[in-house]
Design a protein around this motif. Structure first.
Motif, mmCIF file in Angstrom:
data_model
loop_
_atom_site.group_PDB
_atom_site.id
_atom_site.type_symbol
_atom_site.label_atom_id
_atom_site.label_comp_id
_atom_site.label_asym_id
_atom_site.label_seq_id
_atom_site.Cartn_x
_atom_site.Cartn_y
_atom_site.Cartn_z
ATOM 1 N N GLN A 182 41.876 39.394 42.026
ATOM 2 C CA GLN A 182 43.200 39.019 41.549
ATOM 3 C C GLN A 182 44.257 39.797 42.316
ATOM 4 O O GLN A 182 44.366 41.016 42.183
ATOM 5 N N TYR A 228 28.944 34.249 42.615
ATOM 6 C CA TYR A 228 28.327 33.979 41.321
ATOM 7 C C TYR A 228 26.848 34.346 41.388
ATOM 8 O O TYR A 228 26.185 34.075 42.386
ATOM 9 N N LEU A 235 37.786 41.645 39.396
ATOM 10 C CA LEU A 235 37.337 41.361 38.035
ATOM 11 C C LEU A 235 35.913 40.834 38.040
ATOM 12 O O LEU A 235 35.541 40.022 38.883
ATOM 13 N N TYR A 292 35.586 37.994 40.661
ATOM 14 C CA TYR A 292 36.852 37.393 41.053
ATOM 15 C C TYR A 292 37.756 38.484 41.617
ATOM 16 O O TYR A 292 37.627 39.667 41.292
ATOM 17 N N PHE A 322 37.860 33.190 43.219
ATOM 18 C CA PHE A 322 36.400 33.269 43.075
ATOM 19 C C PHE A 322 35.781 33.917 44.310
ATOM 20 O O PHE A 322 36.083 33.551 45.439
ATOM 21 N N THR A 347 30.124 27.111 28.507
ATOM 22 C CA THR A 347 30.186 28.415 27.860
ATOM 23 C C THR A 347 31.332 29.242 28.405
ATOM 24 O O THR A 347 31.686 29.155 29.573
ATOM 25 N N GLU A 348 31.889 30.093 27.536
ATOM 26 C CA GLU A 348 33.011 30.917 27.943
ATOM 27 C C GLU A 348 32.530 32.113 28.750
ATOM 28 O O GLU A 348 31.384 32.563 28.598
ATOM 29 N N ALA A 349 33.413 32.586 29.600
ATOM 30 C CA ALA A 349 33.140 33.790 30.370
ATOM 31 C C ALA A 349 33.895 34.959 29.756
ATOM 32 O O ALA A 349 35.016 34.798 29.266
ATOM 33 N N LEU A 400 43.311 33.970 40.087
ATOM 34 C CA LEU A 400 41.969 34.548 40.146
ATOM 35 C C LEU A 400 41.187 33.841 41.247
ATOM 36 O O LEU A 400 40.897 32.659 41.159
ATOM 37 N N PHE A 426 35.435 38.606 30.535
ATOM 38 C CA PHE A 426 35.875 39.413 31.678
ATOM 39 C C PHE A 426 35.888 40.897 31.354
ATOM 40 O O PHE A 426 36.157 41.302 30.217
ATOM 41 N N GLY A 427 35.638 41.703 32.365
ATOM 42 C CA GLY A 427 35.841 43.130 32.269
ATOM 43 C C GLY A 427 37.296 43.462 32.539
ATOM 44 O O GLY A 427 38.103 42.595 32.867
ATOM 45 N N GLN A 428 37.619 44.766 32.423
ATOM 46 C CA GLN A 428 39.000 45.211 32.614
ATOM 47 C C GLN A 428 39.400 45.248 34.078
ATOM 48 O O GLN A 428 40.579 45.331 34.406
ATOM 49 N N TYR A 479 29.928 36.799 37.436
ATOM 50 C CA TYR A 479 30.907 36.326 38.415
ATOM 51 C C TYR A 479 31.753 37.500 38.896
ATOM 52 O O TYR A 479 32.091 38.393 38.133
#
Lengths: 110, 115
Positions: free
Chosen positions: B37, B48, B91, B35, B45, B102-104, B43, B106-108, B33
């Motif tokens: 910010q 995907y 992000l 996003y 979207f 399921t959880e996602a 966040l 995230f990168g920094q 994904y």
């Protein structure tokens, strides 16, 4: 459509409790909660699924009222490490697209 | 790596230039994904991917934005002719299956500043 979170910000002293709310005007299939500390990536907290199933951390609890399209995140006996911005993400059955709220800034002071 | 990796971490570019943002998801994660910010806006979207295909591109703000994913792994978000309103943190997140169960992770993020 973006879910609405309340409050926008809250300040606590260590040990106090807080509730963060998330509401949507549309029917929801799941609600996801994430916490983001300043300058860091959002971190997963919990998923609440239609039908009552929950997946997440034991120390954090939440509720999901499907009829009212609302979810609440309960933070009890808050610790300094709880500080951050909490986001709820809602899914309307797309199976992949999470729409996040604007976040709730939680500050826990000693 | 152990987590989602994004590069660069910071990017300052002049208005009108093109930029490429890179995301390396967790190995084995099929869903990816993007996003955006912005300050005080949560966040947003963007797009995907399931494998290499993008079933939904409706979140991309304009036709200046495009994204691709190759080999079911690395993804690149490209912004052409950048504008000042493109300034934000971008992000990337990945999840094992893309299911809402399921959880996602995230990168920094990449902080993009258009001057």
């Amino acid at each position: 459509q973006q879910p609405v979170q309340s409050p926008q910000a809250v300040i606590l002293r260590e040990g106090e409790d807080a509730v963060i709310n998330c509401s949507s005007s549309k029917a929801l299939y799941s609600v996801h909660w994430y916490r983001q500390k300043h300058g860091e990536a959002p971190v997963f907290l919990m998923i609440l699924l239609k039908g009552g199933e929950q997946k997440g951390h034991e120390k954090i609890s939440a509720s999901f009222n499907e009829k009212k399209q609302q979810s609440s995140l309960y933070l009890t006996a808050s610790q300094l490490s709880y500080s951050g911005t909490y986001f709820c993400g809602t899914d309307r059955g797309s199976n992949y697209k999470l729409t996040f709220g604007k976040g709730t800034l939680l500050t826990v002071n000693p | 790596g152990a987590g989602v990796s994004q590069s660069p971490s910071n990017k300052v570019t002049e208005k009108g230039k093109d930029v490429e943002l890179r995301c390396d998801p967790i190995s084995g994660h099929t869903a990816l994904y993007w996003y955006r910010q912005s300050l005080g806006q949560g966040l947003e979207f963007l797009i995907y991917f399931q494998g290499n295909s993008a079933p939904d591109k409706s979140g991309l703000p304009s036709d200046r934005f495009s994204a691709e994913r190759t080999g079911g792994s690395v993804s690149t978000l490209t912004i052409q002719r950048t504008q000042q309103e493109d300034s934000a943190v971008y992000l990337c997140a990945s999840s094992l299956t893309g299911s809402m169960n399921t959880e996602a992770f995230f990168g920094q993020g990449t902080r993009l500043t258009v001057v």
